[in-house]
Scaffold this active site. Sequence first.
Site, PDB file in Angstrom:
ATOM      1  NE  ARG A 209      -1.973   2.084   3.458  1.00 59.50           N
ATOM      2  CZ  ARG A 209      -2.536   2.588   4.562  1.00 59.50           C
ATOM      3  NH1 ARG A 209      -3.791   2.281   4.885  1.00 59.50           N
ATOM      4  NH2 ARG A 209      -1.821   3.372   5.351  1.00 59.50           N
TER       5      ARG A 209
ATOM      6  CE1 TYR B  51      -4.416   6.068   5.381  1.00 60.64           C
ATOM      7  CE2 TYR B  51      -4.701   6.387   7.730  1.00 60.64           C
ATOM      8  CZ  TYR B  51      -4.516   5.552   6.650  1.00 60.64           C
ATOM      9  OH  TYR B  51      -4.411   4.211   6.856  1.00 60.64           O
TER      10      TYR B  51
ATOM     11  CG  ASP C 114      -6.953   3.784   3.429  1.00 52.01           C
ATOM     12  OD1 ASP C 114      -6.774   3.247   4.540  1.00 52.01           O
ATOM     13  OD2 ASP C 114      -8.047   4.298   3.088  1.00 52.01           O
TER      14      ASP C 114
ATOM     15  CG  HIS D  47      -8.263   7.124   6.081  1.00 55.80           C
ATOM     16  ND1 HIS D  47      -8.723   7.791   7.187  1.00 55.80           N
ATOM     17  CD2 HIS D  47      -7.784   5.961   6.536  1.00 55.80           C
ATOM     18  CE1 HIS D  47      -8.517   7.064   8.276  1.00 55.80           C
ATOM     19  NE2 HIS D  47      -7.955   5.945   7.901  1.00 55.80           N
TER      20      HIS D  47
ATOM     21  CD  GLU E 208      -8.360   0.750   2.997  1.00 52.02           C
ATOM     22  OE1 GLU E 208      -7.256   0.398   2.558  1.00 52.02           O
ATOM     23  OE2 GLU E 208      -8.601   0.859   4.202  1.00 52.02           O
TER      24      GLU E 208
ATOM     25  CD  GLU F  47     -10.069   1.073   7.711  1.00 53.08           C
ATOM     26  OE1 GLU F  47      -9.279   0.585   6.881  1.00 53.08           O
ATOM     27  OE2 GLU F  47      -9.733   1.906   8.548  1.00 53.08           O
TER      28      GLU F  47
ATOM     29  NE  ARG G  61      -9.567  -1.957   4.034  1.00 54.79           N
ATOM     30  CZ  ARG G  61      -8.519  -2.394   4.714  1.00 54.79           C
ATOM     31  NH1 ARG G  61      -8.012  -3.589   4.434  1.00 54.79           N
ATOM     32  NH2 ARG G  61      -7.997  -1.688   5.686  1.00 54.79           N
TER      33      ARG G  61
ATOM     34  CD  GLU H 294      -4.481  -2.630   6.765  1.00 54.29           C
ATOM     35  OE1 GLU H 294      -5.709  -2.738   6.825  1.00 54.29           O
ATOM     36  OE2 GLU H 294      -3.882  -1.566   6.962  1.00 54.29           O
TER      37      GLU H 294
ATOM     38  CD1 TRP I 155      -7.275  12.143  10.289  1.00 53.46           C
ATOM     39  CD2 TRP I 155      -7.948  10.069  10.818  1.00 53.46           C
ATOM     40  NE1 TRP I 155      -6.152  11.407  10.481  1.00 53.46           N
ATOM     41  CE2 TRP I 155      -6.532  10.124  10.805  1.00 53.46           C
ATOM     42  CE3 TRP I 155      -8.579   8.881  11.112  1.00 53.46           C
ATOM     43  CZ2 TRP I 155      -5.736   8.998  11.095  1.00 53.46           C
ATOM     44  CZ3 TRP I 155      -7.798   7.768  11.391  1.00 53.46           C
ATOM     45  CH2 TRP I 155      -6.395   7.852  11.386  1.00 53.46           C
TER      46      TRP I 155
END
Length: 403
Positions: free
Chosen positions: A148, A160, A211, A213, A237, A263, A284, A340, A403
């Site tokens: 990643r 991030y 990601d 995020h 992601e 996630e 995820r 991951e 975030w």
Amino acid sequence: MPKIVSARLIVTSPGRNFVTLKIECDDGTTGLGDATLNGREMAVASYLQDHVIPCLIGREAHRIEDIWQYLYKGAYWRRGPVTMTAIAAVDMALWDIKGKVAGLPVYQLLGGAAREGCLVYCHANGTSIEDTIATAIRHRDEGYSAIRLQCGVPGLASTYGVAKAGQRYEPADADLPSESVWSTEKYLRVVPELFAAAREALGWDVHLLHDVHHRLTPIEAARLGKDLEPYRPFWIEDATPAEDQEAFRLIRQHTTTPLAVGEIFNSIWDAKHLIENRLIDYIRATVVHAGGLTHLRQIASLADLYQVRTGCHGATDLSPVTMAAALHFGLSIPNFGIQEHMPHTDETDAVFPHHYRFEDGMMHPGDAPGLGVEIDEALAETYPYKRAYLPVNRLEDGTLWSW
Ligand SMILES: O=C(O)[C@@H](O)[C@@H](O)[C@H](O)[C@H](O)CO
Ligand SMILES: [Mg+2]
């Protein structure tokens, strides 16, 4: 049949906070469950201590499904990250116990191995594209075949996924939420440059992931997906906040870049629309936040019907107990995609001795009975809990942002 005689929480902070549930049976068998919810750890600890543990004492440890339903439907107030993390901890501990009593690793109880090992991806991050690429090359040379990529954004003090200079990446970094500043425009300029440089340096025999995020609107995510198509990402992601499941249809209409999300999901209901409409390619959701192995298997089975594969979350704020459970899960299901792998620190691994191992880009849970992970309680006690929050994020004009 073993009966539950006690259950207690072990809160420890070997560099970061972990909450672990330990269930003990009348035959002396014990089981562990991860109950860590980054930035809200004590909410789960209280939910377990004050509302769940009293209901466990005297129950048959083998009745995993019945206890799961009791804790889910019996709470009346269903779902949510705190509730489902607490249920997950109980679920993991009961599967651990069942495996130990049977003398089998949990993956054997879940149907046996469906592959030789679980493909994993690691993290390469850096304040610049050059630093990120150098880290990615190092990880490839360590044997990872999936990496990643996250890099700093010129004009932003931090972003991030990028560690502070010379430190390991740990987002829960302060006693009260630290604040970071975000610019989508600046970010969207640098990520395609990062992937172009990565393909130039690493070639095509390595999977590259990214990601987002939760930070883009759907059309911005569509633009990023299109911009990255020439570099064939394995996935992007959390491209846009996923409470708005239908938003992924707009992204889908513009790009073939694979999409991963979930996630922060805590039940099948968070993912049902996305999966049934084939709006994503990887789910995820993870063992510790989505109700444990019992519920995550339901999510994976639904996903399998729609050719959606798993890509479980595995950051360092998920303890080695979750890592172990995720590997038993990933080894046993038909539609495993990728896992991951953010290696924990040596001090964390010392608190949680385990049997899982990394080899040639894959991980295996090992063949110890149960989950194959324990906790050194005396060592855990030497790391007292220290409140830590995840950051909050604001746009350059001060607007509070994801975030
Ligand atoms: O994909 C990931 O690993 C990230 O999204 C996580 O590191 C996430 O930021 C943390 O788990 C939050 O606690
Ligand atoms: Mg993520």
